[in-house]
Design an enzyme around this catalytic site. Structure first.
Site, PDB file in Angstrom:
ATOM      1  N   ASP A  90     -31.425  21.768  21.500  1.00 30.75           N
ATOM      2  CA  ASP A  90     -30.315  20.846  21.554  1.00 30.75           C
ATOM      3  C   ASP A  90     -30.261  19.933  20.186  1.00 30.75           C
ATOM      4  OD1 ASP A  90     -28.629  21.735  23.574  1.00 30.75           O
ATOM      5  OD2 ASP A  90     -29.590  20.261  25.152  1.00 30.75           O
ATOM      6  N   TYR A 145     -19.790  20.348  22.419  1.00 27.38           N
ATOM      7  CA  TYR A 145     -20.282  19.819  23.438  1.00 27.38           C
ATOM      8  C   TYR A 145     -19.793  18.154  23.140  1.00 27.38           C
ATOM      9  CZ  TYR A 145     -23.881  17.187  25.318  1.00 27.38           C
ATOM     10  OH  TYR A 145     -24.666  16.277  26.294  1.00 27.38           O
TER      11      TYR A 145
END
Length: 228
Positions: free
Chosen positions: A118, A225
């Site tokens: 991430d 995201y």
């Protein structure tokens, strides 16, 4: 510069809050690109007594232009990275336990799962060791140079941190708070990697397609995201 000094002060105070430093083992800086000035933590000043006005302002040669204290002993490293990478707005150095353990072992922090992916596109690299001449010469400047050597042509915001062999982690970001955020993540994934490899010593890397998906959905050109 007062606003930037406040931001750098707050970012430095986040280091003990997140358990990244013991005593005064850490520093955060940020740069004002328009003015060519860097704000950085003063050397050896305890977090318990430190104030925003204690932050030191230096120019790109390291000359103090504002502040009553000496700047961090790592200032030359920060400046070298700012000179090389225009996308950097903040830099942090700590001796956080698990990331430093990988540095002392001389190993990159392996990308083993999605938490790592991430934030970091691949392993968090470890530099080579500095030579005796590099250490006895301009040590902090040469630390910056070996970080740059190790990163090569990589986009620094895709690899927002590194461990310097036998020393410890450096992280960076768009600003001081972003740099601290990445330093916190680096410490967490360093801990996770150590535990995972302890459970399964044969563990290899995260699947490349899974790493690509997790990194690109947060940082790629079509990132989706979070909130706009």
């Amino acid at each position: 510069m007062q606003k930037l000094k406040q931001q750098v002060f707050e970012a430095n105070m986040d280091l003990p809050r997140y358990g990244l430093v013991t005593f005064t083992w850490g520093n955060v800086s940020a740069i004002d690109r328009e003015r060519g000035l860097v704000v950085i933590k003063p050397s050896g000043v305890a977090y318990e007594t430190m104030k925003a006005d204690d932050m030191v302002v230096v120019d790109m040669s390291g000359k103090v232009v504002e502040g009553e204290y000496r700047p961090s002993s790592d200032t030359a490293t920060h400046l070298e990275l700012y000179r090389r990478y225009p996308s950097l707005g903040g830099i942090v150095h700590t001796h956080s336990t698990h990331a430093t353990a990988w540095a002392q072992a001389g190993l990159a922090i392996p990308a083993l799962g999605t938490t790592h992916a991430d934030y970091f596109f691949g392993d968090i690299p470890c530099t080579r060791g500095l030579s005796e001449e590099e250490v006895q010469g301009e040590y902090e400047l040469n630390t910056g140079k070996v970080i740059i050597e190790t990163l090569g042509n990589a986009e620094p915001l895709h690899t927002p941190g590194i461990v310097v062999y036998q020393h410890g982690p450096f992280a960076w970001g768009k600003d001081a708070h972003d740099a601290v955020h990445n330093a916190v993540v680096m410490e967490e994934v360093a801990k996770m990697a150590w535990i995972a490899r302890s459970i399964n010593p044969q563990l290899n890397h995260i699947d490349s397609f899974l790493m690509n998906e997790h990194f690109m959905r947060k940082h790629g050109p079509n990132a989706y995201y979070g909130q706009k």
